[in-house]
Design a protein around this motif. Sequence first.
Motif, PDB file in Angstrom:
ATOM      1  N   ALA A  27       0.840  -1.190   0.000  1.00  0.00           N
ATOM      2  CA  ALA A  27       0.000   0.000   0.000  1.00  0.00           C
ATOM      3  C   ALA A  27       0.880   1.247   0.000  1.00  0.00           C
ATOM      4  O   ALA A  27       1.855   1.328   0.753  1.00  0.00           O
ATOM      5  CB  ALA A  27      -0.904   0.006   1.229  1.00  0.00           C
ATOM      6  N   MET A  28       0.557   2.182  -0.880  1.00  0.00           N
ATOM      7  CA  MET A  28       1.295   3.437  -0.948  1.00  0.00           C
ATOM      8  C   MET A  28       0.319   4.588  -1.128  1.00  0.00           C
ATOM      9  O   MET A  28      -0.831   4.389  -1.526  1.00  0.00           O
ATOM     10  CB  MET A  28       2.291   3.427  -2.101  1.00  0.00           C
ATOM     11  CG  MET A  28       3.460   2.476  -1.914  1.00  0.00           C
ATOM     12  SD  MET A  28       4.584   2.976  -0.563  1.00  0.00           S
ATOM     13  CE  MET A  28       5.310   4.473  -1.233  1.00  0.00           C
ATOM     14  N   ALA A  29       0.800   5.779  -0.859  1.00  0.00           N
ATOM     15  CA  ALA A  29      -0.072   6.947  -0.926  1.00  0.00           C
ATOM     16  C   ALA A  29       0.705   8.159  -1.384  1.00  0.00           C
ATOM     17  O   ALA A  29       1.938   8.198  -1.291  1.00  0.00           O
ATOM     18  CB  ALA A  29      -0.692   7.218   0.444  1.00  0.00           C
ATOM     19  N   TRP A  30      -0.009   9.135  -1.855  1.00  0.00           N
ATOM     20  CA  TRP A  30       0.545  10.448  -2.154  1.00  0.00           C
ATOM     21  C   TRP A  30      -0.030  11.453  -1.149  1.00  0.00           C
ATOM     22  O   TRP A  30      -1.228  11.438  -0.863  1.00  0.00           O
ATOM     23  CB  TRP A  30       0.200  10.906  -3.563  1.00  0.00           C
ATOM     24  CG  TRP A  30       1.075  10.285  -4.605  1.00  0.00           C
ATOM     25  CD1 TRP A  30       0.802   9.184  -5.360  1.00  0.00           C
ATOM     26  CD2 TRP A  30       2.386  10.724  -4.990  1.00  0.00           C
ATOM     27  NE1 TRP A  30       1.852   8.912  -6.205  1.00  0.00           N
ATOM     28  CE2 TRP A  30       2.839   9.847  -5.998  1.00  0.00           C
ATOM     29  CE3 TRP A  30       3.219  11.769  -4.602  1.00  0.00           C
ATOM     30  CZ2 TRP A  30       4.085   9.983  -6.612  1.00  0.00           C
ATOM     31  CZ3 TRP A  30       4.445  11.910  -5.211  1.00  0.00           C
ATOM     32  CH2 TRP A  30       4.873  11.024  -6.202  1.00  0.00           C
ATOM     33  N   ASP A  48      -0.436   4.315   6.029  1.00  0.00           N
ATOM     34  CA  ASP A  48      -0.644   4.088   7.459  1.00  0.00           C
ATOM     35  C   ASP A  48       0.696   3.914   8.150  1.00  0.00           C
ATOM     36  O   ASP A  48       1.703   3.642   7.517  1.00  0.00           O
ATOM     37  CB  ASP A  48      -1.491   2.817   7.685  1.00  0.00           C
ATOM     38  CG  ASP A  48      -2.832   2.893   6.990  1.00  0.00           C
ATOM     39  OD1 ASP A  48      -3.064   2.081   6.068  1.00  0.00           O
ATOM     40  OD2 ASP A  48      -3.637   3.769   7.355  1.00  0.00           O
ATOM     41  N   TYR A  49       0.688   4.030   9.468  1.00  0.00           N
ATOM     42  CA  TYR A  49       1.909   3.796  10.240  1.00  0.00           C
ATOM     43  C   TYR A  49       2.258   2.309  10.210  1.00  0.00           C
ATOM     44  O   TYR A  49       1.376   1.465  10.123  1.00  0.00           O
ATOM     45  CB  TYR A  49       1.712   4.269  11.675  1.00  0.00           C
ATOM     46  CG  TYR A  49       1.632   5.775  11.800  1.00  0.00           C
ATOM     47  CD1 TYR A  49       0.416   6.415  11.937  1.00  0.00           C
ATOM     48  CD2 TYR A  49       2.793   6.559  11.750  1.00  0.00           C
ATOM     49  CE1 TYR A  49       0.347   7.786  12.030  1.00  0.00           C
ATOM     50  CE2 TYR A  49       2.725   7.926  11.850  1.00  0.00           C
ATOM     51  CZ  TYR A  49       1.491   8.534  11.983  1.00  0.00           C
ATOM     52  OH  TYR A  49       1.417   9.898  12.074  1.00  0.00           O
ATOM     53  N   PRO A  50       3.560   1.995  10.271  1.00  0.00           N
ATOM     54  CA  PRO A  50       4.693   2.913  10.370  1.00  0.00           C
ATOM     55  C   PRO A  50       5.063   3.499   9.007  1.00  0.00           C
ATOM     56  O   PRO A  50       5.084   2.805   7.995  1.00  0.00           O
ATOM     57  CB  PRO A  50       5.821   2.011  10.879  1.00  0.00           C
ATOM     58  CG  PRO A  50       5.488   0.662  10.339  1.00  0.00           C
ATOM     59  CD  PRO A  50       3.991   0.586  10.309  1.00  0.00           C
ATOM     60  N   LEU A  51       5.317   4.789   8.973  1.00  0.00           N
ATOM     61  CA  LEU A  51       5.713   5.460   7.745  1.00  0.00           C
ATOM     62  C   LEU A  51       7.194   5.250   7.481  1.00  0.00           C
ATOM     63  O   LEU A  51       7.981   5.026   8.394  1.00  0.00           O
ATOM     64  CB  LEU A  51       5.421   6.963   7.850  1.00  0.00           C
ATOM     65  CG  LEU A  51       3.969   7.362   8.080  1.00  0.00           C
ATOM     66  CD1 LEU A  51       3.868   8.886   8.209  1.00  0.00           C
ATOM     67  CD2 LEU A  51       3.072   6.858   6.969  1.00  0.00           C
TER      68      LEU A  51
END
Length: 115
Positions: free
Chosen positions: A33-36, A99-102
């Motif tokens: 999972a990844m995010a911007w 989400d954590y941990p980043l």
Amino acid sequence: QVQLVETGGGLVQPGGSLRLSCTVSGSIFSINAMAWYRQAPGKQRELVARATSSGRTNYADSVKGRFTISRDIAKKTVYRQMNSLKPEDTAVYYCNRPDYPLFPWGQGTQVTVSA
């Protein structure tokens, strides 16, 4: 240690498009999972797009219909296609886990939308 390197930002006119890339390297076998995220001047960093480990995506209302997040798992790279850019999209854009941990934050890439 994982490193995030965001590229692709720049100056673009309102209504224009940009494609951002985020390369993940270091002690990581695969990206899931990844995010911007983005941080506008004087504002807190906000999550605007995410891709889950199964490939599902969701977006903040402010970018829905205009931004698209995608991943190339083999290249450990996350992309963000931004269309119909608005001046309020001006910000430094970062990638990271949703989400954590980043991971440790990268330097981000500046996107400026201005005529």
